[in-house]
Every structure is written in structure tokens, then in C-alpha cells.
Design a protein around this motif. Structure first.
Motif, PDB file in Angstrom:
ATOM      1  N   ASP A  44      51.576  42.998  57.639  1.00  0.00           N
ATOM      2  CA  ASP A  44      51.474  41.562  57.339  1.00  0.00           C
ATOM      3  C   ASP A  44      50.064  41.050  57.605  1.00  0.00           C
ATOM      4  OD1 ASP A  44      54.092  41.368  56.531  1.00  0.00           O
ATOM      5  OD2 ASP A  44      54.845  40.641  58.460  1.00  0.00           O
ATOM      6  N   HIS A  45      49.485  41.454  58.716  1.00  0.00           N
ATOM      7  CA  HIS A  45      48.170  40.945  59.081  1.00  0.00           C
ATOM      8  C   HIS A  45      47.060  41.497  58.188  1.00  0.00           C
ATOM      9  CE1 HIS A  45      50.239  39.474  62.655  1.00  0.00           C
ATOM     10  NE2 HIS A  45      49.160  38.796  62.966  1.00  0.00           N
ATOM     11  N   VAL A  46      47.115  42.792  57.861  1.00  0.00           N
ATOM     12  CA  VAL A  46      46.052  43.340  57.007  1.00  0.00           C
ATOM     13  C   VAL A  46      46.186  42.822  55.578  1.00  0.00           C
ATOM     14  CG1 VAL A  46      45.769  45.398  58.434  1.00  0.00           C
ATOM     15  CG2 VAL A  46      47.311  45.479  56.462  1.00  0.00           C
ATOM     16  N   THR A  47      47.428  42.557  55.138  1.00  0.00           N
ATOM     17  CA  THR A  47      47.605  41.994  53.792  1.00  0.00           C
ATOM     18  C   THR A  47      47.016  40.590  53.713  1.00  0.00           C
ATOM     19  OG1 THR A  47      49.614  43.298  53.408  1.00  0.00           O
ATOM     20  CG2 THR A  47      49.295  41.345  52.039  1.00  0.00           C
ATOM     21  N   ASP A  48      47.297  39.774  54.718  1.00  0.00           N
ATOM     22  CA  ASP A  48      46.711  38.425  54.753  1.00  0.00           C
ATOM     23  C   ASP A  48      45.191  38.495  54.822  1.00  0.00           C
ATOM     24  OD1 ASP A  48      49.229  37.310  54.684  1.00  0.00           O
ATOM     25  OD2 ASP A  48      49.368  37.023  56.860  1.00  0.00           O
ATOM     26  N   TYR A  49      44.680  39.436  55.588  1.00  0.00           N
ATOM     27  CA  TYR A  49      43.227  39.572  55.720  1.00  0.00           C
ATOM     28  C   TYR A  49      42.601  40.006  54.392  1.00  0.00           C
ATOM     29  CZ  TYR A  49      38.770  40.562  58.005  1.00  0.00           C
ATOM     30  OH  TYR A  49      37.440  40.544  58.371  1.00  0.00           O
ATOM     31  N   ARG A  50      43.288  40.910  53.672  1.00  0.00           N
ATOM     32  CA  ARG A  50      42.774  41.350  52.370  1.00  0.00           C
ATOM     33  C   ARG A  50      42.791  40.210  51.361  1.00  0.00           C
ATOM     34  NH1 ARG A  50      45.618  43.189  48.205  1.00  0.00           N
ATOM     35  NH2 ARG A  50      47.417  43.749  49.490  1.00  0.00           N
ATOM     36  N   PHE A  51      43.832  39.384  51.398  1.00  0.00           N
ATOM     37  CA  PHE A  51      43.867  38.224  50.511  1.00  0.00           C
ATOM     38  C   PHE A  51      42.679  37.299  50.784  1.00  0.00           C
ATOM     39  CE2 PHE A  51      48.793  38.275  49.914  1.00  0.00           C
ATOM     40  CZ  PHE A  51      48.646  39.288  48.979  1.00  0.00           C
ATOM     41  N   ALA A  52      42.346  37.130  52.063  1.00  0.00           N
ATOM     42  CA  ALA A  52      41.261  36.222  52.436  1.00  0.00           C
ATOM     43  C   ALA A  52      39.888  36.828  52.207  1.00  0.00           C
ATOM     44  CB  ALA A  52      41.402  35.820  53.901  1.00  0.00           C
ATOM     45  N   HIS A  53      39.807  38.172  52.116  1.00  0.00           N
ATOM     46  CA  HIS A  53      38.518  38.854  51.946  1.00  0.00           C
ATOM     47  C   HIS A  53      38.636  39.859  50.792  1.00  0.00           C
ATOM     48  CE1 HIS A  53      38.640  37.489  56.152  1.00  0.00           C
ATOM     49  NE2 HIS A  53      37.331  37.294  56.017  1.00  0.00           N
ATOM     50  N   PRO A  54      38.644  39.390  49.555  1.00  0.00           N
ATOM     51  CA  PRO A  54      38.834  40.283  48.403  1.00  0.00           C
ATOM     52  C   PRO A  54      37.753  41.343  48.254  1.00  0.00           C
ATOM     53  CG  PRO A  54      38.171  38.079  47.689  1.00  0.00           C
ATOM     54  CD  PRO A  54      38.505  37.976  49.136  1.00  0.00           C
ATOM     55  N   GLY A  55      36.596  41.128  48.877  1.00  0.00           N
ATOM     56  CA  GLY A  55      35.521  42.102  48.771  1.00  0.00           C
ATOM     57  C   GLY A  55      35.829  43.429  49.446  1.00  0.00           C
ATOM     58  N   LEU A  56      36.889  43.477  50.266  1.00  0.00           N
ATOM     59  CA  LEU A  56      37.266  44.733  50.913  1.00  0.00           C
ATOM     60  C   LEU A  56      37.600  45.828  49.908  1.00  0.00           C
ATOM     61  CD1 LEU A  56      39.517  43.411  53.839  1.00  0.00           C
ATOM     62  CD2 LEU A  56      37.324  44.576  54.067  1.00  0.00           C
ATOM     63  N   LEU A  57      38.005  45.426  48.723  1.00  0.00           N
ATOM     64  CA  LEU A  57      38.369  46.417  47.703  1.00  0.00           C
ATOM     65  C   LEU A  57      37.234  47.393  47.424  1.00  0.00           C
ATOM     66  CD1 LEU A  57      40.337  47.456  45.523  1.00  0.00           C
ATOM     67  CD2 LEU A  57      39.352  45.764  43.968  1.00  0.00           C
ATOM     68  N   TRP A  58      36.004  46.927  47.507  1.00  0.00           N
ATOM     69  CA  TRP A  58      34.857  47.779  47.195  1.00  0.00           C
ATOM     70  C   TRP A  58      34.742  48.964  48.161  1.00  0.00           C
ATOM     71  CZ3 TRP A  58      32.659  47.278  42.649  1.00  0.00           C
ATOM     72  CH2 TRP A  58      32.722  46.041  42.001  1.00  0.00           C
ATOM     73  N   PHE A  59      35.354  48.842  49.320  1.00  0.00           N
ATOM     74  CA  PHE A  59      35.269  49.905  50.314  1.00  0.00           C
ATOM     75  C   PHE A  59      36.476  50.839  50.272  1.00  0.00           C
ATOM     76  CE2 PHE A  59      32.791  46.330  51.894  1.00  0.00           C
ATOM     77  CZ  PHE A  59      31.591  46.947  52.238  1.00  0.00           C
ATOM     78  N   LEU A  60      37.358  50.651  49.280  1.00  0.00           N
ATOM     79  CA  LEU A  60      38.553  51.487  49.187  1.00  0.00           C
ATOM     80  C   LEU A  60      38.223  52.983  49.055  1.00  0.00           C
ATOM     81  CD1 LEU A  60      41.619  51.726  49.036  1.00  0.00           C
ATOM     82  CD2 LEU A  60      41.491  51.255  46.577  1.00  0.00           C
ATOM     83  N   PRO A  61      37.234  53.396  48.244  1.00  0.00           N
ATOM     84  CA  PRO A  61      36.914  54.838  48.183  1.00  0.00           C
ATOM     85  C   PRO A  61      36.486  55.405  49.535  1.00  0.00           C
ATOM     86  CG  PRO A  61      35.951  53.679  46.311  1.00  0.00           C
ATOM     87  CD  PRO A  61      36.448  52.626  47.253  1.00  0.00           C
TER      88      PRO A  61
END
Length: 464
Positions: A44-61
Motif C-alpha cells: 500500500d505504501h509503495v503504491t501510494d509513493y509511486r503514484f506521487a512520484h511517477p518518475g520512479l518508473l525510469w529506474f525500473l530496469p
């Protein structure tokens, strides 16, 4: 009293057995329920954090490589995941490593933080299996005891993570063999699942509530009857689509995984490919709704499981989620398949409801459990899950969806270590006792004269 020594002895033996298993199952289920609570809280907490910080996607690899390295350095047999647990139930041997629980928990949370389209069931089942195996080693259980406690571990993890203890108990027994259930562990798995769910709930974890407004059509007398024949026929037609979608999902993962292994033989580097593919898919789809679990969306009208129970334009959302999830799982991201399957099923049900003239919330609910039933080959567990999540009012339609999808998904599925208990259809090469990883190799293959002289059990097992 001396006239009934056998009766007295049997009572003593039963009491001792109950005390023995209670001493094992109660602490084991409490541990699993607590870890599932920690896991759900973290999600729940990391999902909310990802919603608030969409730029995290760039670090997925990069996150994928970090998870891959963790498994490369510390994982070893833990890489086998759910299939390792099922294999150990069928043929107890090396056991399930205790390190599987923290590894998969952390790996799944990291995957969700950066946006991988994975689920949570695999993590819960592996937590349960890992903790149960630790108890089996601690108390030096024999092979039969190992089987029972591993099944109880699966039930505890599944029941706690979804808040469906009855479905968790049935799932632990049904997932082992297609078309066949062994009830010898019925009481232990039920007790473990119920207790783990209670412990998880006692930590303040609350599951998302799903509600169906549809309550049936009135008959000629004006009374509401639980089954409408025309509606049941339409649900049956949709369920064929649900089963074929289950087959598409499972086979996509199984067929693409070796392709990515060939393209990138280095296992810990492979998730980087999935991360890059996920980023590319976000730009192609023009949406971030297909990242993570998909239970809720970042925007009020985004594609999500909850929104599929209401009107809206989500025509191809189910297909996008399938593509995102296949890209993640076939390249080595950890988590599971079930919640993405819920998304795919509910989204497809939402889409089909428009074409078939079926209430949207009803068909979304049926698709929710039916696609999972077809992919996991667990129609009874998914029917119970539908009742626990949506209520018993529409159980006829829910059961129809699960049973038809199960038949239409063929001899394939997301758990390759399942054994064939009763084949879904007659086939010259598919026999009782064969692992699903072997059986799916015969699907669509033409019968040759040399094949008829070879026993199906002689085929070499491949895959996890």
C-alpha cells in the motif's frame, strides 16, 4: 471401560494428533499472517509513493537488475518459487529454503515501487511455503507431515493475502493436481488459512471491498429468482472467452520466457529487458494504469479493478494489462500472476458486458475469478473466492464462469508443477500423474506412430 480398549486408544491417538498439529500450525499460521500483514502494508505504501512520484518508473530496469542479483547471490533453489513448493509436496526432498520468504517479499515490494506489473499471490504462497518448510525441518517431520504442513503454508499465505480463508484452504488442496483433490489435509489447511487471515486482520490490514449491485431479474410472477436462463447462457459464452484468455496468458509467459533466456543468458540481467519493455509500453499505451497491481488507479477514472465494476470506456484495458504482465514475468520480475489476472478478467468482463447485454458489475465479478480459475486450474477455490468477495447471491453465475473457463483453458496453466489428476479431455499422450510442464508439450501436436510407442511419463521434464 475395559470393554472398549480400541475405542479408547483411538480417542487418545486423535487427541495427541490434534495437540501435535496445533502446536505446529498455530505458530506457523501466526508467522505467515504477520508477514502477509507486513507485505500488504508495504505494498500500500509503495503504491501510494509511486503514484506521487511517477518518475520512479525510469529506474525500473535498475531495480530489476538489483532483484536479479539478490537472487543470483542468495537465492539458489529459492528461484523455483511456487513450483518448487508444489514439487516438494508431491515429492518431499530438499525442502523449501527459509530465505525464500524475505527474498520474495523484498523483491516484490521493490518491483511494485518502480512499477512492474506483477501480483502478490506468488509472494504470499512462497512466504507460507518457506515458513512451513522451516517448521517441518525444526520438528523433523516425515514426508507425510511435510506435505501437510506445506499445504497448510500455502493456504495460510493465500487466505491471508486476499482475505479469503475458505478459498485459501480449497486452493491449497486443489492446486496440486488438476481434476483431483486429496482431502487428507482438509482440517490443517482450513485451520491455517483461517488463523492466518485472522492474524493479518488483527494487525489492522483491511482488504478492498467489492460490491455487486445486481441481485437478479424478476420471473413471470414478479419474484426474484437466482438464475435467469438467458443471462446464464450469456455468462457461459463470456466464460469461454475467459478460459481462452487464461490459456493465452499462461502460454505467453511460458513461450516468451525461453526466448528472453536465449536473448540474455545472464539471469540477473534479464529483468532489465523487462524494465525497458515496460517503459516502452507505457509510452505506446499512453497510460500508467497498467503498472503495479491495478486494484486502484492513480486517477479517479483510470483503468483499475474497482473501476471495472462501474460504467466507463475500458475496452482494451484487459489486453494491455496482459501484455504488461507477460513482459514483467517472462523477464524475471517477482510477485505473482493472480492480481493481474483479476484485472484482466474484470476488464474483459467489463468489455464483454457491453456486447452481451449483461450487467457490468456481474460480468466483471465473474471475469475476476474465472480467468484466474482457468489459469490456475482451480475452479472450486475460485468459486469460493467469488462468494467470499462478492457474496453468494450470484453464485450460479460465478460457478458457471469458473467451471467453463477451467475447461476451456486446456492442459496449460501458470503452475507447471501441477500434476494431471483427471485429464480435462482425452489425449493419447496425457496421462494421470504427469506434470503440467510435460502435458502442455503435447498440446496441438500431431500423433505420430513413434509417439504411440512412448510412454508420456518418459518425457524429460523441463521448465520450473
Amino acid at each position: 471401560m475395559g470393554r472398549f480398549p480400541l475405542f479408547q486408544n483411538s480417542i487418545v491417538v486423535n487427541i495427541l494428533a490434534v495437540l501435535h498439529w496445533s502446536g505446529l500450525l498455530l505458530p506457523m499460521a501466526a508467522c505467515v499472517g504477520t508477514l502477509c500483514a507486513v507485505f500488504l502494508w508495504a505494498l500500500d505504501h509503495v503504491t501510494d509513493y509511486r503514484f506521487a512520484h511517477p518518475g520512479l518508473l525510469w529506474f525500473l530496469p535498475v531495480a530489476g537488475v538489483a532483484v536479479g542479483l539478490a537472487y543470483h547471490w542468495f537465492g539458489r533453489s529459492a528461484e523455483g518459487g511456487n513450483n518448487l513448493i508444489v514439487d516438494q509436496i508431491h515429492e518431499p526432498g530438499g525442502g523449501v529454503p527459509l530465505r525464500m520468504a524475505p527474498l520474495v517479499l523484498i523483491a516484490t515490494v521493490v518491483s511494485h515501487l518502480f512499477g512492474a506489473s506483477v501480483g502478490r499471490e506468488g509472494t504470499a504462497v512462497q512466504i507460507g511455503g518457506s515458513i512451513a518448510s522451516g517448521f517441518a525441518r525444526l520438528f523433523r517431520l516425515d514426508d507425510n507431515g511435510v506435505r501437510i504442513i506445506l499445504m497448510a503454508g500455502i493456504a495460510a499465505g493465500f487466505g491471508a493475502v486476499f482475505g479469503t480463508p475458505v478459498a485459501g484452504a480449497v486452493f491449497a488442496m486443489e492446486v496440486l493436481s488438476i481434476g483431483c483433490i486429496d482431502y487428507r489435509a482438509l482440517v490443517p489447511v482450513a485451520a491455517a488459512s483461517i488463523l492466518a487471515d485472522m492474524v493479518c486482520h488483527s494487525w489492522g490490514i483491511h482488504h478492498v471491498p467489492y460490491r455487486i449491485g445486481f441481485a437478479g431479474y424478476p420471473d413471470l410472477s414478479g419474484q426474484i429468482f437466482h438464475t435467469d436462463p438467458v443471462l446464464l447462457l450469456k455468462v457461459g459464452v463470456a466464460s469461454v472467452c475467459f478460459g481462452l484468455t487464461s490459456l493465452l496468458f499462461a502460454e505467453s509467459v511460458h513461450r516468451l520466457s525461453p526466448v528472453f533466456r536465449t536473448l540474455c543468458p545472464i539471469a540477473w540481467l534479464r529483468p532489465a529487458i523487462g524494465g525497458v519493455l515496460t517503459i516502452a509500453l507505457v509510452f505506446i499505451a499512453g497510460s500508467r494504469d497498467y503498472l503495479g497491481l491495478g486494484v486502484v488507479a492513480a486517477t479517479p477514472d483510470g483503468a483499475s479493478i474497482l473501476n471495472f465494476f462501474h460504467p466507463g470506456d475500458y475496452t482494451w484495458s484487459w489486453l494491455w494489462k496482459l501484455v504488461f504482465t507477460v513482459a514483467a514475468l517472462s523477464t524475471g520480475f517477482k510477485g505473482g500472476e493472480v492480481t493481474p489476472l483479476f484485472f484482466i478478467g474484470a476488464g474483459l468482463g467489463h468489455t464483454l458486458s457491453t456486447f452481451l447485454g449483461v450487467p457490468t458489475d456481474l460480468l466483471a465479478a465473474v471475469g475476476f475469478v474465472a480467468v484466474f480459475a482457468g489459469a490456475a486450474n482451480t475452479p472450486l477455490a475460485c468459486t469460493f473466492m467469488g462468494v467470499e468477495l462478492f457474496g453468494a447471491t450470484d453464485v450460479i453465475y460465478i460457478a458457471t464462469g469458473c467451471f467453463v473457463a477451467y475447461l476451456c483453458s486446456g492442459h496449460s496453466g501458470i503452475y507447471l508443477s501441477q500434476r494431471i489428476g483427471v485429464p480435462k479431455a482425452a489425449h493419447p499422450h496425457i496421462a494421470t500423474g504427469m506434470a503440467l510442464r510435460q502435458a502442455r508439450g503435447f498440446i496441438g501436436r500431431r500423433v505420430r506412430k513413434t509417439d504411440t510407442q512412448t510412454s508420456p511419463g518418459s518425457e524429460t521434464q523441463t521448465g520450473k
